[in-house]
Design a protein around this motif. Structure first.
Motif, PDB file in Angstrom:
ATOM      1  N   GLY A  28       0.504  -1.264  -0.041  1.00 40.13           N
ATOM      2  CA  GLY A  28       0.031  -0.199  -0.049  1.00 40.13           C
ATOM      3  C   GLY A  28       0.875   1.325   0.131  1.00 40.13           C
ATOM      4  N   GLU A  29       2.213   1.274   0.131  1.00 38.80           N
ATOM      5  CA  GLU A  29       2.934   2.453   0.032  1.00 38.80           C
ATOM      6  C   GLU A  29       4.326   2.002  -0.590  1.00 38.80           C
ATOM      7  OE1 GLU A  29       3.550   4.581   3.701  1.00 38.80           O
ATOM      8  OE2 GLU A  29       4.379   2.686   4.564  1.00 38.80           O
ATOM      9  N   VAL A  30       5.021   3.332  -0.926  1.00 38.36           N
ATOM     10  CA  VAL A  30       6.468   3.225  -1.100  1.00 38.36           C
ATOM     11  C   VAL A  30       7.088   4.095  -0.298  1.00 38.36           C
ATOM     12  CG1 VAL A  30       8.031   3.918  -2.963  1.00 38.36           C
ATOM     13  CG2 VAL A  30       5.890   2.797  -3.923  1.00 38.36           C
ATOM     14  N   VAL A  31       8.193   3.901   0.249  1.00 44.84           N
ATOM     15  CA  VAL A  31       8.854   4.483   1.222  1.00 44.84           C
ATOM     16  C   VAL A  31      10.665   4.642   0.637  1.00 44.84           C
ATOM     17  CG1 VAL A  31       9.709   4.890   3.605  1.00 44.84           C
ATOM     18  CG2 VAL A  31       7.688   3.722   3.204  1.00 44.84           C
ATOM     19  N   ALA A  32      10.911   5.698   0.657  1.00 45.41           N
ATOM     20  CA  ALA A  32      12.199   6.031   0.358  1.00 45.41           C
ATOM     21  C   ALA A  32      12.758   7.004   1.368  1.00 45.41           C
ATOM     22  CB  ALA A  32      12.128   6.806  -1.117  1.00 45.41           C
ATOM     23  N   THR A  33      14.289   6.722   1.016  1.00 41.67           N
ATOM     24  CA  THR A  33      15.199   7.440   2.053  1.00 41.67           C
ATOM     25  C   THR A  33      16.579   7.881   1.424  1.00 41.67           C
ATOM     26  OG1 THR A  33      16.330   5.469   2.903  1.00 41.67           O
ATOM     27  CG2 THR A  33      14.571   6.047   4.032  1.00 41.67           C
ATOM     28  N   THR A  34      16.909   8.999   1.725  1.00 46.27           N
ATOM     29  CA  THR A  34      18.143   9.698   1.383  1.00 46.27           C
ATOM     30  C   THR A  34      18.843  10.678   2.426  1.00 46.27           C
ATOM     31  OG1 THR A  34      18.955  10.947  -0.564  1.00 46.27           O
ATOM     32  CG2 THR A  34      16.951  11.650   0.204  1.00 46.27           C
ATOM     33  N   HIS A  35      19.781  11.168   2.046  1.00 52.51           N
ATOM     34  CA  HIS A  35      20.617  11.751   3.115  1.00 52.51           C
ATOM     35  C   HIS A  35      21.139  13.207   2.425  1.00 52.51           C
ATOM     36  CE1 HIS A  35      20.361   8.785   6.013  1.00 52.51           C
ATOM     37  NE2 HIS A  35      20.671   7.944   5.230  1.00 52.51           N
ATOM     38  N   SER A  36      20.496  13.341   1.045  1.00 48.94           N
ATOM     39  CA  SER A  36      20.709  14.391   0.721  1.00 48.94           C
ATOM     40  C   SER A  36      19.512  15.245  -0.305  1.00 48.94           C
ATOM     41  CB  SER A  36      22.114  14.405  -0.459  1.00 48.94           C
ATOM     42  OG  SER A  36      22.143  15.431  -1.310  1.00 48.94           O
ATOM     43  N   LEU A  37      19.360  16.470  -0.295  1.00 50.27           N
ATOM     44  CA  LEU A  37      18.394  16.973  -1.043  1.00 50.27           C
ATOM     45  C   LEU A  37      18.952  18.008  -2.378  1.00 50.27           C
ATOM     46  CD1 LEU A  37      15.637  18.323   1.429  1.00 50.27           C
ATOM     47  CD2 LEU A  37      15.594  16.312  -0.091  1.00 50.27           C
ATOM     48  N   GLU A  38      20.147  17.471  -2.581  1.00 50.74           N
ATOM     49  CA  GLU A  38      20.938  18.303  -3.481  1.00 50.74           C
ATOM     50  C   GLU A  38      20.145  18.342  -5.137  1.00 50.74           C
ATOM     51  OE1 GLU A  38      23.414  20.441  -3.153  1.00 50.74           O
ATOM     52  OE2 GLU A  38      23.483  19.581  -0.960  1.00 50.74           O
ATOM     53  N   SER A  39      19.841  16.901  -5.565  1.00 53.48           N
ATOM     54  CA  SER A  39      18.878  16.940  -6.854  1.00 53.48           C
ATOM     55  C   SER A  39      17.724  17.794  -6.506  1.00 53.48           C
ATOM     56  CB  SER A  39      18.610  15.720  -7.115  1.00 53.48           C
ATOM     57  OG  SER A  39      19.902  14.816  -7.250  1.00 53.48           O
ATOM     58  N   PHE A  40      16.961  17.487  -5.596  1.00 53.10           N
ATOM     59  CA  PHE A  40      15.603  18.131  -5.050  1.00 53.10           C
ATOM     60  C   PHE A  40      15.888  19.946  -5.376  1.00 53.10           C
ATOM     61  CE2 PHE A  40      12.256  19.862  -2.318  1.00 53.10           C
ATOM     62  CZ  PHE A  40      11.119  19.277  -3.119  1.00 53.10           C
ATOM     63  N   SER A  41      16.973  20.421  -4.720  1.00 51.40           N
ATOM     64  CA  SER A  41      17.181  21.711  -4.842  1.00 51.40           C
ATOM     65  C   SER A  41      17.273  22.400  -6.090  1.00 51.40           C
ATOM     66  CB  SER A  41      18.346  22.091  -3.989  1.00 51.40           C
ATOM     67  OG  SER A  41      18.717  23.369  -3.837  1.00 51.40           O
ATOM     68  N   GLU A  42      17.912  21.384  -7.027  1.00 49.83           N
ATOM     69  CA  GLU A  42      18.165  21.847  -8.528  1.00 49.83           C
ATOM     70  C   GLU A  42      16.681  21.807  -9.086  1.00 49.83           C
ATOM     71  OE1 GLU A  42      20.738  18.952 -10.409  1.00 49.83           O
ATOM     72  OE2 GLU A  42      22.333  19.127  -8.903  1.00 49.83           O
ATOM     73  N   HIS A  43      15.860  20.856  -8.757  1.00 49.31           N
ATOM     74  CA  HIS A  43      14.585  21.124  -9.296  1.00 49.31           C
ATOM     75  C   HIS A  43      13.820  22.309  -8.758  1.00 49.31           C
ATOM     76  CE1 HIS A  43      13.305  17.398 -11.045  1.00 49.31           C
ATOM     77  NE2 HIS A  43      14.098  16.477 -10.163  1.00 49.31           N
ATOM     78  N   LEU A  44      14.142  22.847  -7.498  1.00 49.58           N
ATOM     79  CA  LEU A  44      13.577  24.038  -7.192  1.00 49.58           C
ATOM     80  C   LEU A  44      13.811  25.186  -7.941  1.00 49.58           C
ATOM     81  CD1 LEU A  44      13.834  23.106  -3.303  1.00 49.58           C
ATOM     82  CD2 LEU A  44      11.351  23.062  -4.602  1.00 49.58           C
ATOM     83  N   HIS A  45      15.434  25.254  -7.952  1.00 53.77           N
ATOM     84  CA  HIS A  45      16.098  26.309  -8.737  1.00 53.77           C
ATOM     85  C   HIS A  45      15.517  26.432 -10.228  1.00 53.77           C
ATOM     86  CE1 HIS A  45      18.825  26.320  -5.702  1.00 53.77           C
ATOM     87  NE2 HIS A  45      19.348  27.440  -5.736  1.00 53.77           N
ATOM     88  N   ARG A  46      15.453  25.040 -10.713  1.00 53.29           N
ATOM     89  CA  ARG A  46      14.896  25.325 -12.184  1.00 53.29           C
ATOM     90  C   ARG A  46      13.470  25.831 -12.372  1.00 53.29           C
ATOM     91  NH1 ARG A  46      17.815  20.497 -12.685  1.00 53.29           N
ATOM     92  NH2 ARG A  46      16.079  19.076 -12.523  1.00 53.29           N
ATOM     93  N   ALA A  47      12.705  25.311 -11.592  1.00 51.77           N
ATOM     94  CA  ALA A  47      11.173  25.473 -11.438  1.00 51.77           C
ATOM     95  C   ALA A  47      10.932  27.105 -10.994  1.00 51.77           C
ATOM     96  CB  ALA A  47      10.310  24.656 -10.684  1.00 51.77           C
ATOM     97  N   GLU A  48      12.145  27.695 -10.501  1.00 55.44           N
ATOM     98  CA  GLU A  48      11.909  29.014 -10.069  1.00 55.44           C
ATOM     99  C   GLU A  48      10.872  29.201  -8.892  1.00 55.44           C
ATOM    100  OE1 GLU A  48      11.667  31.612 -13.354  1.00 55.44           O
ATOM    101  OE2 GLU A  48      13.756  31.519 -13.852  1.00 55.44           O
ATOM    102  N   ILE A  49      10.907  28.095  -7.852  1.00 50.66           N
ATOM    103  CA  ILE A  49       9.891  28.194  -6.880  1.00 50.66           C
ATOM    104  C   ILE A  49      10.732  28.177  -5.417  1.00 50.66           C
ATOM    105  CG2 ILE A  49       8.052  27.129  -8.083  1.00 50.66           C
ATOM    106  CD1 ILE A  49       8.877  24.584  -6.969  1.00 50.66           C
ATOM    107  N   LEU A  50      11.788  28.755  -5.480  1.00 51.27           N
ATOM    108  CA  LEU A  50      12.429  28.885  -4.149  1.00 51.27           C
ATOM    109  C   LEU A  50      11.914  29.647  -2.812  1.00 51.27           C
ATOM    110  CD1 LEU A  50      15.918  29.810  -5.700  1.00 51.27           C
ATOM    111  CD2 LEU A  50      15.316  27.360  -4.650  1.00 51.27           C
ATOM    112  N   ASP A  51      11.095  30.593  -3.179  1.00 56.65           N
ATOM    113  CA  ASP A  51      10.352  31.274  -2.253  1.00 56.65           C
ATOM    114  C   ASP A  51       9.242  30.456  -1.740  1.00 56.65           C
ATOM    115  OD1 ASP A  51      11.769  33.685  -2.555  1.00 56.65           O
ATOM    116  OD2 ASP A  51      10.625  34.529  -4.028  1.00 56.65           O
ATOM    117  N   THR A  52       8.539  29.673  -2.479  1.00 60.07           N
ATOM    118  CA  THR A  52       7.554  29.016  -2.090  1.00 60.07           C
ATOM    119  C   THR A  52       8.153  27.829  -1.355  1.00 60.07           C
ATOM    120  OG1 THR A  52       6.177  29.393  -3.902  1.00 60.07           O
ATOM    121  CG2 THR A  52       5.696  27.419  -2.899  1.00 60.07           C
ATOM    122  N   ALA A  53       9.125  27.223  -1.804  1.00 65.16           N
ATOM    123  CA  ALA A  53       9.919  26.163  -0.842  1.00 65.16           C
ATOM    124  C   ALA A  53      10.331  26.601   0.287  1.00 65.16           C
ATOM    125  CB  ALA A  53      11.038  25.482  -1.762  1.00 65.16           C
ATOM    126  N   ARG A  54      10.965  27.790   0.641  1.00 60.34           N
ATOM    127  CA  ARG A  54      11.177  28.459   1.715  1.00 60.34           C
ATOM    128  C   ARG A  54      10.011  28.708   2.656  1.00 60.34           C
ATOM    129  NH1 ARG A  54      16.184  30.474   2.946  1.00 60.34           N
ATOM    130  NH2 ARG A  54      14.974  32.064   4.325  1.00 60.34           N
TER     131      ARG A  54
END
Length: 144
Positions: free
Chosen positions: A42-68
């Motif tokens: 019934g679910e998928v669970v994922a783990t990581t120790h970095s948000l570097e790639s996610f941060s790149e998505h935020l920069h590309r989408a220009e949604i840094l203020d929303t994310a903050r």
């Protein structure tokens, strides 16, 4: 010298009866590449120790203020949480979920910051902006 961050990120997404588990896992990988994914009933669970790639998505989408605003608005102690729309993640886009969860369920993300502190980490992942342009504290006054 760049800072070293110590974070634990847990990402959960429900798998509805109409969905294929692998596709839900792919949606998570689309916005969080390199995560370790575990398929559970019934679910998928994922783990990581970095948000570097996610941060790149935020920069590309220009949604840094929303994310903050989302990160800091949901900060409790050393942890902040947020939800993402699963349909957008299927398409490789970051779209924060607000209000009632989508009928397919949202991707839920919980970030625990061990070092340095949550506010500094939020500044790293989603830096403050001025006129929509990230303000990089490392670049101010630099001759580079």
């Amino acid at each position: 010298m760049s800072a070293v961050y110590s974070v634990d990120v847990t990402i959960r997404a429900p798998v509805r009866a109409t969905e294929v588990t692998d596709r839900v896992a792919d949606a998570i990988r689309n916005v969080f590449p390199g995560v370790e994914v575990e398929e559970r009933p019934g679910e998928v669970v994922a783990t990581t120790h970095s948000l570097e790639s996610f941060s790149e998505h935020l920069h590309r989408a220009e949604i840094l203020d929303t994310a903050r605003m989302t990160f800091l608005g949901n900060l409790e102690g050393d942890t902040f949480a947020f939800r993402l729309k699963k349909q957008a993640a299927f398409a490789g886009r970051v779209n924060f979920a607000v209000g009632t969860p989508d009928e397919l369920g949202d991707i839920e993300v919980e970030v625990t910051v061990r070092d340095p502190d949550p506010e500094t980490y939020v500044d790293h992942v989603a830096p403050p902006t001025e006129d929509g342009v990230p303000i990089d504290p490392d670049e101010r006054g630099s001759d580079r």
